[in-house]
Design an enzyme around this catalytic site. Structure first.
Site, PDB file in Angstrom:
ATOM      1  CE  LYS A 292      -2.311  -0.949   3.555  1.00 11.65           C
ATOM      2  NZ  LYS A 292      -2.439  -0.423   4.720  1.00 11.65           N
TER       3      LYS A 292
ATOM      4  NE  ARG B 166      -6.413   0.931  11.539  1.00 10.84           N
ATOM      5  CZ  ARG B 166      -5.330   0.010  11.095  1.00 10.84           C
ATOM      6  NH1 ARG B 166      -5.593  -1.344  10.673  1.00 10.84           N
ATOM      7  NH2 ARG B 166      -4.097   0.473  10.792  1.00 10.84           N
TER       8      ARG B 166
ATOM      9  NE  ARG C 147       7.507  -4.980   5.698  1.00  8.97           N
ATOM     10  CZ  ARG C 147       6.455  -4.408   5.745  1.00  8.97           C
ATOM     11  NH1 ARG C 147       5.898  -3.590   4.810  1.00  8.97           N
ATOM     12  NH2 ARG C 147       5.611  -4.797   6.842  1.00  8.97           N
TER      13      ARG C 147
ATOM     14  NE  ARG D  28       7.066  -3.198  11.090  1.00 10.96           N
ATOM     15  CZ  ARG D  28       5.847  -3.017  10.544  1.00 10.96           C
ATOM     16  NH1 ARG D  28       5.826  -1.995   9.482  1.00 10.96           N
ATOM     17  NH2 ARG D  28       4.827  -3.192  11.113  1.00 10.96           N
TER      18      ARG D  28
ATOM     19  NE  ARG E 231       1.571  -7.372  11.250  1.00 12.74           N
ATOM     20  CZ  ARG E 231       2.576  -7.058  10.299  1.00 12.74           C
ATOM     21  NH1 ARG E 231       3.581  -7.904  10.418  1.00 12.74           N
ATOM     22  NH2 ARG E 231       2.658  -6.154   9.667  1.00 12.74           N
TER      23      ARG E 231
END
Length: 371
Positions: free
Chosen positions: A192, A267, A306, A312, A324
């Site tokens: 995104k 959301r 990534r 992360r 998630r």
């Protein structure tokens, strides 16, 4: 649609319709002047294609010459018509028919009348291919016209936008874009952020990432940031009205944007309704919600890679990634139904090269602009 410089134009008048209009004018003029040899005077630059095809359609002897006038810069008339090439010589006692590509307000017609007022022509008439009768001042008669058209900016068949488009065989109308506002969905790793970056540059859109907006307000200690932090510190959800007010501030800070990409909000269905209410108050709306769809296994591998670079923790644990995804599916499902009921939900394949995915998104947006 076609793009000239920074503007989009949609088909308006076909080549066949133009040829039929020219034949109509030529037949009418031929009836009036078949017993003499008139002089046709084309108005440059716009009428060069019209003059060429008119002469092919005119069946009797004639002569041709040109004057050159100029009044347009970009999309609008300057209001001042300049003569750049004067009237032809040896027209005394002759019948002159001006061939103009388009007549709108009448300023060019007035200039033509002024140009020929000091000559001793036998007769002076005006023929135009396109006639914007609703804005013409009516001061002088238009003796022949091919077709009446609405007062919209057009290009093609001799007409230009900053000198582009004259060579087009058909005529295109300026596509007046309304503001495009998008909600961008996508699972973690769907790209995104990358796509929003391309889209905002391509269409002059402002990318509003809820996460970025929260971080900015909290970091800078704004009134809303302090309020949001007070809820976060207590482990509570930030109320929708606080988030909406942050988004409102972002919208109002960017009055020149051609639209907005909302990323990370809404959301929930309640948030979607709140966003709709806010946009209505600004005489705006969500035009489309676009979901970047991708296979979970592909995205998992993408996120794990990534995570090696970003550091992360939630990109390095497959179980956390799948959690998630589950959360995304749970929250997005009712939103999909909400926007689908409005005919605004679009699904785009999010697998492939960045360029390919951008192209798929652009197709959705340009279809919206064409409406």
């Amino acid at each position: 649609m076609i793009k000239l410089h920074d503007k989009y134009f949609k088909p308006f008048i076909s080549e066949g319709e133009i040829m039929a209009a020219i034949k109509k004018i030529a037949d009418q003029v031929a009836v009036d002047y078949k017993k003499e040899t008139p002089i046709f005077v084309g108005v440059l630059n716009g009428a060069f294609m019209f003059v060429s095809d008119f002469l092919k359609a005119y069946p009797y002897p004639c002569e041709v010459s040109f004057v050159r006038l100029s009044s347009y810069q970009g999309l609008t008339s300057t209001g001042i018509v300049e003569s750049l090439l004067d009237v032809p010589e040896n027209i005394e006692g002759r019948s002159v028919i001006i061939l103009e590509d388009i007549i709108d307000t009448g300023r060019t017609v007035k200039k033509l009348i002024d140009l020929f007022s000091n000559t001793k022509v036998k007769e002076f008439k005006i023929a135009t291919l396109f006639y914007k009768s609703e804005v013409y001042n009516g001061e002088y008669d238009i003796d022949y016209f091919g077709m009446k058209i609405e007062d919209k900016f057009i290009v093609g068949y001799g007409l230009d936008y900053n000198e582009l488009g004259r060579n087009l065989r058909a005529v295109y109308q300026l596509n007046q874009k309304h503001m495009i506002n998008l909600v961008l969905f996508g699972k973690p790793g769907a790209g995104k952020g990358t796509q929003a970056s391309f889209l905002k540059e391509k269409y002059n859109l402002k990318h509003i990432s809820t996460g970025d907006v929260f971080r900015y307000n909290i970091k800078n200690g704004t009134e809303l940031g302090t309020l949001a932090k007070s809820y976060i510190d207590k482990g509570e959800l930030v109320p929708d009205e606080v988030t909406i007010k942050m988004l409102q501030d972002e919208v109002e800070k960017n009055p020149d944007a051609s639209g907005f990409i909302f990323d990370g909000f809404p959301r929930t269905t309640a948030q979607a309704k709140a966003l709709d209410d806010f946009l209505v108050s600004k005489e705006m709306r969500i035009d489309a919600t676009i979901a970047l769809e991708a296979n979970d296994e592909v995205l998992i591998q993408r996120l794990l890679e990534r995570g090696k670079v970003s550091g992360r923790s939630d990109d390095q644990d497959e179980k956390m990634i799948r959690n998630r995804f589950d959360e995304y599916n749970e929250k997005t499902a009712p939103l999909k139904d909400y926007y689908d009921d409005q005919g605004k939900f679009h699904s785009v394949n999010g697998i492939g090269s960045i360029e390919d995915i951008t192209s798929r998104l652009a197709k959705v947006i340009e279809e919206l602009q064409a409406v």
